[in-house]
Scaffold this active site. Sequence first.
Site, PDB file in Angstrom:
ATOM      1  N   GLY A   1     -11.570  -1.302  -1.922  1.00 18.97           N
ATOM      2  CA  GLY A   1     -10.488  -0.673  -1.438  1.00 18.97           C
ATOM      3  C   GLY A   1      -9.106  -1.388  -1.404  1.00 18.97           C
ATOM      4  CG  ASP A   2      -7.225  -5.254  -0.218  1.00 17.96           C
ATOM      5  OD1 ASP A   2      -6.602  -4.845   0.343  1.00 17.96           O
ATOM      6  OD2 ASP A   2      -7.280  -6.930  -0.368  1.00 17.96           O
ATOM      7  CB  ALA A   3      -6.956  -2.186  -6.469  1.00 22.44           C
TER       8      ALA A   3
ATOM      9  CE1 TYR B   1      -4.140  -2.014   0.729  1.00 20.91           C
ATOM     10  CE2 TYR B   1      -2.680  -3.084   2.220  1.00 20.91           C
ATOM     11  CZ  TYR B   1      -4.085  -3.115   1.530  1.00 20.91           C
ATOM     12  OH  TYR B   1      -4.806  -4.143   1.487  1.00 20.91           O
TER      13      TYR B   1
END
Length: 423
Positions: A304-306, A265
């Site tokens: 939200g996890d790309a 991230y």
Amino acid sequence: MIVSGTEQIHVLELTLHRTKVGYLTGHKDGRSTLTFAPEFTGNSSRPTFTLTTHPDFPNVKKVLAKPWSRRQRLHPVLSNLLPEGVLRELLAQYLKIHIDNEFALLASLGQDLPGALIVTATEPDDVPDYVLTPKAKVIKANMQSDAKHFSLAGVQMKFSMRERDGRYRIAESGNLGDWIIKTPSTRHKLVPLNEFTAMRLAQKAGIDIPDTRLVKVDALDKLPAISLPDEEFAFAIRRFDRKDGQRIHTEDFAQVLAKYSWQKYDGPNYGQIGKIIYQYTGDGLKNVQQFARRLLTNILLANGDAHLKNWSLVYPDTVTPELSLAYDIVITRVYMGDEREYALNLGGNKNWYKITFDHFRAWANKADIPWKAIKPQLDDTLDKARSLWPKSLGDLPANHAHKEQLKEHWRLLSADFRIETAD
């Protein structure tokens, strides 16, 4: 007899499409060193190990000139081949090793890694002199070849399986699974139904995805002794790194950018990924257009996890990278409370509800991608989502409460991307 001062090391041979890439040495103090083979570095037609080793990549000779050394963890290109979370814990427990012993994990999982890399233990007498220091003594690594071993990157509990007559069984070590099966989560409710729904909606918006299906948990044979919730279905997605029993090389963008899994991230943004896709893949324009579609689709689906590990390159001809099919698209907001951000920065913004076309334009300009080639892709993605998703959602299997939360997300988006529903 071991001579005083001798250092015992393990050595693994790395091959890619029957081409020797090099040797990985493991030391007792946790150091590891990847030394590239001369027949690899000197071969202008070599298969691509990672994008930075492609013969046309900038400074590639400098990249390959020195061994790649790391302490404790393996180099990110290799570390990211290994599972995280509960699957790593399960494997480490079975192998009776520490979960951070990545060299041992790679040695044990090396016959069925993501992509096409194969890792094998080297006989001491077969290790070339250029790999060894004067006091090195090679001890053959234990490959644990009798076990059902495979590696799938990521934190979710999932298995590489072979399907026969509607039933799924974990692939034996060295035999290639053709499906990834994600079992129900003990932490979040009905994830398989969520992911199946999100992937099918993405497909309707023009996203290229592998075959997906829901599989009854009781059709999964001989699972290890793991705790599963009382849910009927697992999620199945066909492996795009396997075809007709053959391996196809792939790498995720954590590998491309040499970031560890815990950095997925951090740092790089979607502009940097887009620029690499546009400049270095075989069909750069087509690939970056698909990438733009996926960026918008992830926002529309409240995923939200790309992060870096959920974007990959694939090497269908063994040399030239292309953008892989999409995977791991999940409506994460239904599990994360008041989640409002996607994983990485896009055009100076991370908030779903503030994103506009201007941010996509800024993203394209920063990545030197022609906006006139991107805007029609976004328009078409949005048109498909607005016209197809509201009705399609009712026919898909996601939990009713999750569907309502997704509709609420659509209503909260900016005017540029808002999706209206009848209810």
